[in-house]
Design a protein around this motif. Structure first.
Motif, mmCIF file in Angstrom:
data_model
loop_
_atom_site.group_PDB
_atom_site.id
_atom_site.type_symbol
_atom_site.label_atom_id
_atom_site.label_comp_id
_atom_site.label_asym_id
_atom_site.label_seq_id
_atom_site.Cartn_x
_atom_site.Cartn_y
_atom_site.Cartn_z
ATOM 1 N N VAL A 6 64.527 30.128 21.052
ATOM 2 C CA VAL A 6 65.952 30.013 21.322
ATOM 3 C C VAL A 6 66.318 28.564 21.605
ATOM 4 C CG1 VAL A 6 66.141 32.373 22.195
ATOM 5 C CG2 VAL A 6 65.590 30.514 23.784
ATOM 6 N N ASP A 7 67.620 28.282 21.564
ATOM 7 C CA ASP A 7 68.132 26.960 21.855
ATOM 8 C C ASP A 7 67.962 26.667 23.350
ATOM 9 O OD1 ASP A 7 70.169 24.830 20.478
ATOM 10 O OD2 ASP A 7 70.612 25.063 22.614
ATOM 11 N N PRO A 8 67.676 25.419 23.740
ATOM 12 C CA PRO A 8 67.461 25.137 25.165
ATOM 13 C C PRO A 8 68.736 25.216 26.007
ATOM 14 C CG PRO A 8 67.392 23.104 23.884
ATOM 15 C CD PRO A 8 67.398 24.234 22.908
ATOM 16 N N ILE A 9 69.899 25.146 25.389
ATOM 17 C CA ILE A 9 71.147 25.208 26.134
ATOM 18 C C ILE A 9 71.619 26.654 26.183
ATOM 19 C CG2 ILE A 9 73.493 24.335 26.358
ATOM 20 C CD1 ILE A 9 71.248 22.219 26.548
ATOM 21 N N GLY A 28 74.071 33.890 27.473
ATOM 22 C CA GLY A 28 72.617 33.885 27.523
ATOM 23 C C GLY A 28 72.021 32.989 26.451
ATOM 24 N N TRP A 29 70.733 33.165 26.224
ATOM 25 C CA TRP A 29 70.011 32.356 25.240
ATOM 26 C C TRP A 29 70.500 32.693 23.827
ATOM 27 C CZ3 TRP A 29 66.967 28.695 27.243
ATOM 28 C CH2 TRP A 29 66.367 28.901 28.487
ATOM 29 N N ARG A 30 70.711 31.664 23.024
ATOM 30 C CA ARG A 30 71.115 31.908 21.634
ATOM 31 C C ARG A 30 70.078 31.310 20.692
ATOM 32 N NH1 ARG A 30 73.117 27.648 18.736
ATOM 33 N NH2 ARG A 30 73.666 25.750 19.911
ATOM 34 N N PHE A 31 70.050 31.847 19.488
ATOM 35 C CA PHE A 31 69.174 31.309 18.450
ATOM 36 C C PHE A 31 69.933 30.234 17.682
ATOM 37 C CE2 PHE A 31 67.674 35.642 19.215
ATOM 38 C CZ PHE A 31 66.331 35.417 19.443
ATOM 39 N N PRO A 32 69.281 29.106 17.353
ATOM 40 C CA PRO A 32 69.959 28.074 16.562
ATOM 41 C C PRO A 32 70.522 28.641 15.263
ATOM 42 C CG PRO A 32 67.889 27.237 17.435
ATOM 43 C CD PRO A 32 67.917 28.709 17.728
#
Length: 306
Positions: free
Chosen positions: A69-72, A77-81
């Motif tokens: 996942v993307d660090p931001i 929540g966490w998202r995938f690039p």
């Protein structure tokens, strides 16, 4: 952004919701099979980096697939690039809710998805690494290290319990404390343990002698973030990692190994903590420092020969 229960100003970590197990014999309903499971991680997260290190050390890269996942992270929540190519998810939350539509907690990494049943098996981060070490042994290549040797497990577990309470989770207890007493309690316990570990590492190369174990992996991921994030951002500033000759040399010794070095991304670590945790750093400004040379000679190999 972080939403965690607070008790008397003390940070209380959210319990892990999904705790099913993967077993070598399949008795749990989730057999250890090559190609069946997908590990979701962030390179910024210390809990997730543990799983990346163990996966690499044990040669499980082709056995357990990886989604990053993307660090931001924001309120979603966490998202995938890009959408995860296996599950099609745009956000990790979709996989949590596909497993339990009533789930209300945070969507955490690391977690493991079962591609056969289409559900999350576990987000129980302490158990994921030991599962790789004990239940996927049929897939370990010849010469793979025994990171959780049977004869050392009671001692490893005892040390891990201390390190988790005062160091791994201790930095969060300091960083998210909302009362002075809670903060000082956490900081005092953190540095008391670091002082003990500094002494322990004065006579041995790793925590249990000449071999890397599960205990070293768990400690390393906090040390890797200490000067870059926890010292300043979380007010853990009695001493820096570089002020501890043995701990600093030990951390560099581990970093020299590809499984540790290749999974340590200081840029993602700093961007995650300083941009995501807006309650601690409202501006979102990411500091340029510290400038630290993780590749300078460590001299730790001499302890193995003594």
């Amino acid at each position: 952004m972080i939403t965690q229960e607070m008790a008397a100003g003390r940070f209380v970590r959210q319990p892990n919701r999904f705790t099913d197990t993967i077993t070598a014999d399949g008795s749990s309903g989730y057999p250890a099979e090559s190609g069946r499971y997908r590990l979701f991680v962030s390179y910024a997260c210390p809990w997730a980096q543990r799983t990346l290190i163990v996966r690499a050390l044990l040669g499980l890269d082709e056995v357990i697939s990886l989604g990053v996942v993307d660090p931001i992270r924001d309120e979603r929540g966490w998202r995938f690039p890009d959408r995860d190519p296996v599950t099609g998810a745009a956000f990790l939350s979709e996989l949590y809710l596909a497993t339990d539509g009533s789930y209300k907690g945070r969507y955490t990494v690391p977690c493991i998805w079962d591609t056969v049943t289409g559900r999350l098996v576990t987000n129980d981060f302490p158990a994921i690494t030991t599962t790789f070490e004990t239940q996927f042994t049929d897939y370990h290549p010849t010469g793979a290290p025994d990171l959780y040797p049977v004869e050392l497990r009671p001692d490893i577990d005892e040390l891990n319990e201390l390190v988790y309470a005062t160091v791994n989770n201790g930095v969060y207890r300091a960083g998210f404390a909302t009362e002075q007493n809670a903060y000082e309690e956490a900081v005092d316990a953190l540095f008391a343990t670091l002082d003990r570990l500094e002494e322990r590492l004065s006579t041995r190369r790793y925590l249990f002698g000449d071999r890397v174990t599960e205990a070293d992996i768990r400690l390393y991921t906090t040390l890797a973030r200490f000067d870059a994030v926890y010292h300043g951002h979380f007010k853990c500033n009695l001493r820096r990692l570089v002020d501890y000759p043995n701990l600093w040399g030990y951390a560099r010794d581990l970093y020299e190994q590809p499984a540790f070095r290749d999974t340590t991304d200081f840029d993602q670590i700093k961007r995650h903590y300083y941009v995501t945790l807006t309650n601690v750093n409202p501006s979102g400004v990411v500091p340029k420092g510290p400038v630290v040379d993780w590749t300078e000679p460590h001299g730790r190999a001499a302890l193995s020969a003594s």
